[in-house]
Write a protein that holds these residues in place. Sequence first.
Motif, PDB file in Angstrom:
ATOM      1  N   ILE A 379       0.906  -1.001  -0.100  1.00 37.87           N
ATOM      2  CA  ILE A 379       0.435   0.160   0.119  1.00 37.87           C
ATOM      3  C   ILE A 379       0.635   0.996   0.099  1.00 37.87           C
ATOM      4  CG2 ILE A 379      -1.968   1.180   1.388  1.00 37.87           C
ATOM      5  CD1 ILE A 379      -2.871  -1.411   2.714  1.00 37.87           C
ATOM      6  N   LEU A 380       0.721   1.559  -0.983  1.00 35.61           N
ATOM      7  CA  LEU A 380       1.399   3.126  -1.296  1.00 35.61           C
ATOM      8  C   LEU A 380       0.806   4.434  -1.160  1.00 35.61           C
ATOM      9  CD1 LEU A 380       4.849   4.851  -1.561  1.00 35.61           C
ATOM     10  CD2 LEU A 380       4.039   3.777  -4.383  1.00 35.61           C
ATOM     11  N   ASP A 381       0.985   5.634  -0.604  1.00 33.82           N
ATOM     12  CA  ASP A 381       0.771   7.105  -1.013  1.00 33.82           C
ATOM     13  C   ASP A 381       1.535   8.095  -1.246  1.00 33.82           C
ATOM     14  OD1 ASP A 381      -1.955   6.910  -0.517  1.00 33.82           O
ATOM     15  OD2 ASP A 381      -1.999   6.649   1.766  1.00 33.82           O
ATOM     16  N   TYR A 382       1.850   8.357  -2.738  1.00 40.61           N
ATOM     17  CA  TYR A 382       2.340   9.706  -2.596  1.00 40.61           C
ATOM     18  C   TYR A 382       1.228  10.938  -1.955  1.00 40.61           C
ATOM     19  CZ  TYR A 382       4.968   7.034  -5.723  1.00 40.61           C
ATOM     20  OH  TYR A 382       6.193   6.108  -6.596  1.00 40.61           O
ATOM     21  N   MET A 383       2.271  11.855  -1.387  1.00 41.28           N
ATOM     22  CA  MET A 383       1.683  13.300  -1.329  1.00 41.28           C
ATOM     23  C   MET A 383       2.562  14.215  -1.145  1.00 41.28           C
ATOM     24  SD  MET A 383       0.247  11.570   2.817  1.00 41.28           S
ATOM     25  CE  MET A 383       1.302  10.135   2.858  1.00 41.28           C
ATOM     26  N   ILE A 384       1.986  15.076  -1.686  1.00 33.59           N
ATOM     27  CA  ILE A 384       3.243  16.656  -2.343  1.00 33.59           C
ATOM     28  C   ILE A 384       2.586  17.576  -0.860  1.00 33.59           C
ATOM     29  CG2 ILE A 384       3.364  17.827  -4.281  1.00 33.59           C
ATOM     30  CD1 ILE A 384       2.541  15.732  -5.897  1.00 33.59           C
ATOM     31  N   LEU A 385       3.930  18.511  -0.608  1.00 28.33           N
ATOM     32  CA  LEU A 385       4.426  19.380   0.540  1.00 28.33           C
ATOM     33  C   LEU A 385       4.715  20.156  -0.672  1.00 28.33           C
ATOM     34  CD1 LEU A 385       3.833  20.697   2.867  1.00 28.33           C
ATOM     35  CD2 LEU A 385       6.481  19.877   3.542  1.00 28.33           C
ATOM     36  N   THR A 386       3.109  20.887  -0.784  1.00 33.22           N
ATOM     37  CA  THR A 386       3.565  22.091  -2.262  1.00 33.22           C
ATOM     38  C   THR A 386       3.342  23.359  -1.052  1.00 33.22           C
ATOM     39  OG1 THR A 386       0.912  22.678  -1.968  1.00 33.22           O
ATOM     40  CG2 THR A 386       1.776  21.238  -3.398  1.00 33.22           C
ATOM     41  N   PRO A 387       4.334  24.379  -1.434  1.00 32.28           N
ATOM     42  CA  PRO A 387       4.362  25.464  -1.581  1.00 32.28           C
ATOM     43  C   PRO A 387       3.402  26.347  -1.009  1.00 32.28           C
ATOM     44  CG  PRO A 387       5.618  26.024  -3.665  1.00 32.28           C
ATOM     45  CD  PRO A 387       4.488  24.568  -3.176  1.00 32.28           C
ATOM     46  N   LEU A 389       0.998  24.556   1.167  1.00 35.82           N
ATOM     47  CA  LEU A 389       0.542  23.721   2.704  1.00 35.82           C
ATOM     48  C   LEU A 389       1.397  24.557   2.887  1.00 35.82           C
ATOM     49  CD1 LEU A 389      -0.425  20.185   0.856  1.00 35.82           C
ATOM     50  CD2 LEU A 389      -1.758  22.269   2.074  1.00 35.82           C
ATOM     51  N   ILE A 390       3.079  24.899   3.198  1.00 36.21           N
ATOM     52  CA  ILE A 390       4.080  24.788   3.680  1.00 36.21           C
ATOM     53  C   ILE A 390       4.049  26.639   4.469  1.00 36.21           C
ATOM     54  CG2 ILE A 390       6.657  25.590   3.788  1.00 36.21           C
ATOM     55  CD1 ILE A 390       6.930  23.639   1.548  1.00 36.21           C
ATOM     56  N   LYS A 391       3.297  27.311   3.543  1.00 38.20           N
ATOM     57  CA  LYS A 391       2.316  28.555   4.314  1.00 38.20           C
ATOM     58  C   LYS A 391       1.898  28.034   5.102  1.00 38.20           C
ATOM     59  CE  LYS A 391       3.103  31.291   0.196  1.00 38.20           C
ATOM     60  NZ  LYS A 391       2.575  32.520  -0.849  1.00 38.20           N
ATOM     61  N   LEU A 392       0.478  27.307   4.783  1.00 40.35           N
ATOM     62  CA  LEU A 392      -0.474  26.987   5.237  1.00 40.35           C
ATOM     63  C   LEU A 392      -0.372  26.829   6.895  1.00 40.35           C
ATOM     64  CD1 LEU A 392      -3.701  26.831   6.754  1.00 40.35           C
ATOM     65  CD2 LEU A 392      -3.254  24.136   5.254  1.00 40.35           C
ATOM     66  N   ILE A 412      -4.207  16.144   7.437  1.00 44.83           N
ATOM     67  CA  ILE A 412      -3.218  16.455   7.224  1.00 44.83           C
ATOM     68  C   ILE A 412      -3.628  15.689   5.743  1.00 44.83           C
ATOM     69  CG2 ILE A 412      -0.894  16.644   7.555  1.00 44.83           C
ATOM     70  CD1 ILE A 412      -0.505  17.536  10.182  1.00 44.83           C
ATOM     71  N   LYS A 413      -2.975  14.492   6.119  1.00 41.93           N
ATOM     72  CA  LYS A 413      -3.033  13.866   4.432  1.00 41.93           C
ATOM     73  C   LYS A 413      -3.537  14.008   3.533  1.00 41.93           C
ATOM     74  CE  LYS A 413      -1.080   9.630   6.665  1.00 41.93           C
ATOM     75  NZ  LYS A 413      -1.204   7.639   6.305  1.00 41.93           N
ATOM     76  N   LEU A 414      -5.328  13.848   4.110  1.00 45.51           N
ATOM     77  CA  LEU A 414      -6.229  14.850   2.181  1.00 45.51           C
ATOM     78  C   LEU A 414      -5.850  16.401   2.370  1.00 45.51           C
ATOM     79  CD1 LEU A 414      -9.877  14.308   4.894  1.00 45.51           C
ATOM     80  CD2 LEU A 414      -8.781  13.211   2.698  1.00 45.51           C
ATOM     81  N   LEU A 415      -4.888  17.249   3.108  1.00 44.42           N
ATOM     82  CA  LEU A 415      -4.601  18.297   2.611  1.00 44.42           C
ATOM     83  C   LEU A 415      -3.371  17.693   1.567  1.00 44.42           C
ATOM     84  CD1 LEU A 415      -4.826  20.420   5.697  1.00 44.42           C
ATOM     85  CD2 LEU A 415      -5.662  20.938   4.082  1.00 44.42           C
ATOM     86  N   LEU A 416      -2.238  17.030   2.009  1.00 45.17           N
ATOM     87  CA  LEU A 416      -1.012  16.523   0.752  1.00 45.17           C
ATOM     88  C   LEU A 416      -1.953  16.152  -0.087  1.00 45.17           C
ATOM     89  CD1 LEU A 416       0.846  15.304   4.344  1.00 45.17           C
ATOM     90  CD2 LEU A 416       1.176  17.414   2.913  1.00 45.17           C
TER      91      LEU A 416
END
Length: 564
Positions: A379-387, A389-392, A412-416
């Motif tokens: 089971i593999l999840d790719y999540m992206i910490l975008t600029p 979200l970094i601000k948030l 948090i995972k939904l946001l990512l």
Amino acid sequence: MEQMEISMNEWAFTQGMIGYRRILQYYDVDVPTTSDGIVVTKEHLQLLPEAYFQYFLDKYSVAKRHEALLWSWHAKWRKGDKKFKKELNSRLKDIETKVGKYFTDNEAGERILENIKLYRAEKDYSEKLDKYVEEIIHDVKTKEIDEKLTCNTFKAVYLSPYFGQVSFLNVTKNASSVEEQKSIFKQDFIQPVLDEWEFLRYLDEENKEACLDFLQDSPHKLLTSLKTPFKKKDSEAMKQYINEKILKCSLTDFPLGLYSFEESIFSPLALSIKNSLNSTWNSEGKNFFPISAIAKLILFCAPAGATINNKKSIFVQFDGTFEEIYHANEHYNTESDRDTSFDEVVFDLVREQKLRSNWKRDNYVILEYESDYSSKKTILDYMILTPNLIKLFQNHDKLLDYLNYYNKVPFIKLLLKNIDTKVFTFNLLREKIKNEYSSLEVMFMTLLRHYNQFYLKEAAYQMDSEKQQSYIWVLYKSAGNVRSKIGLKKAQGIAYRLLNAVQAGNKNTFMDTVMRVYVSSEIEMPSLLLEALHENKMDFETVANAWVAGLISKPNEEGVAKNE
């Protein structure tokens, strides 16, 4: 060949490179690096078996874990919490089984078994039990016992999900000593690398006889398969044969790709050749994504490159230098006695970004995965910490402190994953109504989602965060006043109807119900509620969630809300 530069490739290979360096760094060996990778030297390869085992033996010491748990549970039982005696007996039974399997003829092992027997037999606490626990912990720390039990543990729990039962990970090797297992590791992973390097050195020197003699004596079976085609060839013909007939490594610049990238190499991503026949090279059923011995070794270091928590591995990849990626992952690497939760991983990355002037260019890919070798499942999840979200997270991370941990991580995972959190919030509100739980954290989720909408639109410069926060609080507090007037039971019934309207996107039904409640309660309705229709300052879901959360809030939450 004395050394080789290795460059980053697929994330799994980069994780292996991080692990290789981390293992040797722990052994006080500095690994040379380049802008996009590492330099593997012959000298360091010779040290790796000792370094590899020392890293995992220290990191996952069974004795340290037993000490922490046994003292903690024993102290609680001593204070009168009887339920911990059952936990203690279970833990001691596990120690007894494992020690009894290997150390019945060992002096420390015999004392452990005797003290466990005496401790488990007691039903009520007495001071003599303190001594039993102390002696059990002391004897489990015996180097021979701790290393043996720890070795079998880290192989089964942390390495087998990555590689199955290859080499010394096979359960038949559990009875072997740690030193014997180091030798197996060297034979299966280090020696093939050295053999491939040595063979290419003779070939570069155009020493035909040395090449043939080496192939005759080498234990590297895949390499010695070249003996037959090389018998009647001179050195130039040998080089030509390798260039034209032998597959190259798919992960490095190495000219020999004699291994296949299959389950025993890296189980989370690979397949067995028999299950991927159509994907093999030229459909021959022999080679599937060819790799070299050095690539195989680097991948075997991958578990040390991840943060492993509750059987899940977390690794971070982004467009940066090897040194940057290494240090990003170092920020939250678990210590031997501490596990790092997922949200800590994310916030450590955010804190690390504060120190960098070029953070806007980076999108962190956070990989979270777990693999079960026996069931061939990953089971593999790719999540992206975008600029955005970094601000948030940088500007509003304190709001997340008010969320229950079991809700914070999925939020948090939904946001990512760039998934709107409104559905999660709807479902959580229903749960709050049903179980009469506090709804305060829903208000904070609503506020975070509202802020994130600004950052997604890159409109943060237009946002007055205090003003936006005041909008949410006005709605929440106003609904709380309504609840005080009509009572909690009636408020809960109305909240169910409102959530149905929100999920259906029916703004008119929502507003009609809310206006009727205000009229019947003889309370002035705030003009902000009209945003549910006009959506100038806030979208419909934000208005609705904030108001419904306030409607089912508890009276004692009003003080918290006012302070916040």
